[in-house]
Design a protein around this motif. Sequence first.
Motif, short mmCIF file in Angstrom:
data_model
loop_
_atom_site.label_atom_id
_atom_site.label_comp_id
_atom_site.label_asym_id
_atom_site.label_seq_id
_atom_site.Cartn_x
_atom_site.Cartn_y
_atom_site.Cartn_z
N ARG A 1 0.82 -1.22 0.00
CA ARG A 1 0.00 0.00 0.00
C ARG A 1 0.85 1.26 0.00
O ARG A 1 0.36 2.34 -0.32
CB ARG A 1 -0.96 0.00 1.19
N VAL A 2 2.14 1.14 0.36
CA VAL A 2 2.99 2.33 0.37
C VAL A 2 4.44 1.97 0.04
O VAL A 2 4.93 0.91 0.44
CB VAL A 2 2.91 3.05 1.74
N VAL B 1 8.06 3.85 0.46
CA VAL B 1 8.79 4.99 1.02
C VAL B 1 10.21 4.94 0.50
O VAL B 1 10.92 3.96 0.72
CB VAL B 1 8.78 4.96 2.56
N ARG C 1 4.79 4.77 -8.23
CA ARG C 1 3.73 5.79 -8.21
C ARG C 1 2.77 5.59 -9.39
O ARG C 1 1.54 5.66 -9.22
CB ARG C 1 4.36 7.18 -8.26
N ARG D 1 0.93 4.28 -3.24
CA ARG D 1 1.21 5.54 -2.54
C ARG D 1 2.71 5.64 -2.33
O ARG D 1 3.32 4.79 -1.70
CB ARG D 1 0.46 5.57 -1.21
N THR D 2 3.31 6.69 -2.88
CA THR D 2 4.77 6.81 -2.89
C THR D 2 5.21 8.07 -2.17
O THR D 2 4.73 9.17 -2.45
CB THR D 2 5.30 6.82 -4.34
N VAL D 3 6.13 7.89 -1.22
CA VAL D 3 6.63 8.98 -0.39
C VAL D 3 8.14 9.08 -0.56
O VAL D 3 8.83 8.06 -0.55
CB VAL D 3 6.31 8.72 1.10
N CYS D 4 8.66 10.30 -0.73
CA CYS D 4 10.10 10.52 -0.77
C CYS D 4 10.50 11.29 0.48
O CYS D 4 9.98 12.39 0.73
CB CYS D 4 10.50 11.30 -2.01
N LEU E 1 4.74 8.21 8.21
CA LEU E 1 4.45 8.29 6.78
C LEU E 1 3.97 6.94 6.24
O LEU E 1 3.16 6.88 5.31
CB LEU E 1 5.69 8.77 6.03
N GLU F 1 -2.51 7.08 5.85
CA GLU F 1 -3.04 7.02 4.49
C GLU F 1 -3.23 8.43 3.94
O GLU F 1 -3.56 9.37 4.67
CB GLU F 1 -4.38 6.28 4.48
N SER G 1 1.61 11.41 0.47
CA SER G 1 2.47 11.00 -0.64
C SER G 1 3.30 12.20 -1.08
O SER G 1 3.05 13.34 -0.67
CB SER G 1 1.63 10.46 -1.81
N GLY G 2 4.29 11.93 -1.92
CA GLY G 2 5.16 12.99 -2.40
C GLY G 2 6.31 13.26 -1.45
O GLY G 2 6.61 12.45 -0.57
#
Length: 304
Positions: free
Chosen positions: A108-109, A111, A153, A158-161, A212, A216, A219-220
């Motif tokens: 789901r994510v 990171v 992404r 869901r993509t987090v930097c 993070l 939910e 992202s970003g």
Amino acid sequence: MERSRVAVAGASGLIGSALVRSLVADGHEVVRLVRRAARSRDEVRWDPEGQYVDGAGLAGCDAVVNLAGAGVGDRRWTDAYKKTLRDSRVLGTAALAQAVARLPEPPRVFVSGSAIGYYGDTGDRAVTEEAPPGDGFLPSLCVEWEAAAAAAREAGVRTVCVRTGLVVARGGGAWGRLFPLFTAGLGGRMGDGSQYWSFISLHDEVAAIRHLIDTEGLSGPFNLTAPQPLTNREITAAMGRILHRPTLFAVPAPVLRLALGEMAQDVLGSARVLPARLVESGFSFTFPGIEEALRAALQEQPGV
């Protein structure tokens, strides 16, 4: 979060190992990405530079966290080492993002690591995640690094930097080198000391990554730095107070440039970076000030 299965690349590094300990302590299952043949169910074989990931080992993971990359401060920035820095981040991230995207049931994510080097030298100007990238090697590297996560992404993950600042810890990173110098009474400001250092305690770094993962809708890019960056001169003074040592040995800028080469720009450059999106998301810092962060680092047990 409920008991989850989390894959971590860079699990042996300063941040990765602390994240793994935190997750395991709370009952989560952790899968470590390793560069040799996997020996158990909690290991997954990968080759970042060769862009290979045993995707089957990621099956069933709720989250994938990528913190892998050669150390920025480990060697002088020769052309060859710049390539190592880039390949270990950009190629590895792309391989992992593509492996995530190919999974029938993706996590789901995702990171993925980055750094506040994205902004370059900001001088006295405070910047948030909305600021554009700076100029130079580190900003261009961070831009490529973050772009390499695109496959995840685009697959709807869901993509987090995480743009990480200077992590205050005894076990590695910049402070892993500073603590012994200051403890010996050999510490001091670098250059004129007016450059801003955006720091974060290791505890808050791990807590922010977990926040993070768990929250939910986030992202970003997110800046992982304490709320109030300080100048190198202010941090030097704090080190002296906490360690009860003099801080007389200032290192002139020309000496740093001679000793470190191009990497000196990272030490002498100013990065006044604010964690705007992290704070807006509801994250609360445990050690927001430098003295609190330093004391927390000093309480770390070896290997913790």
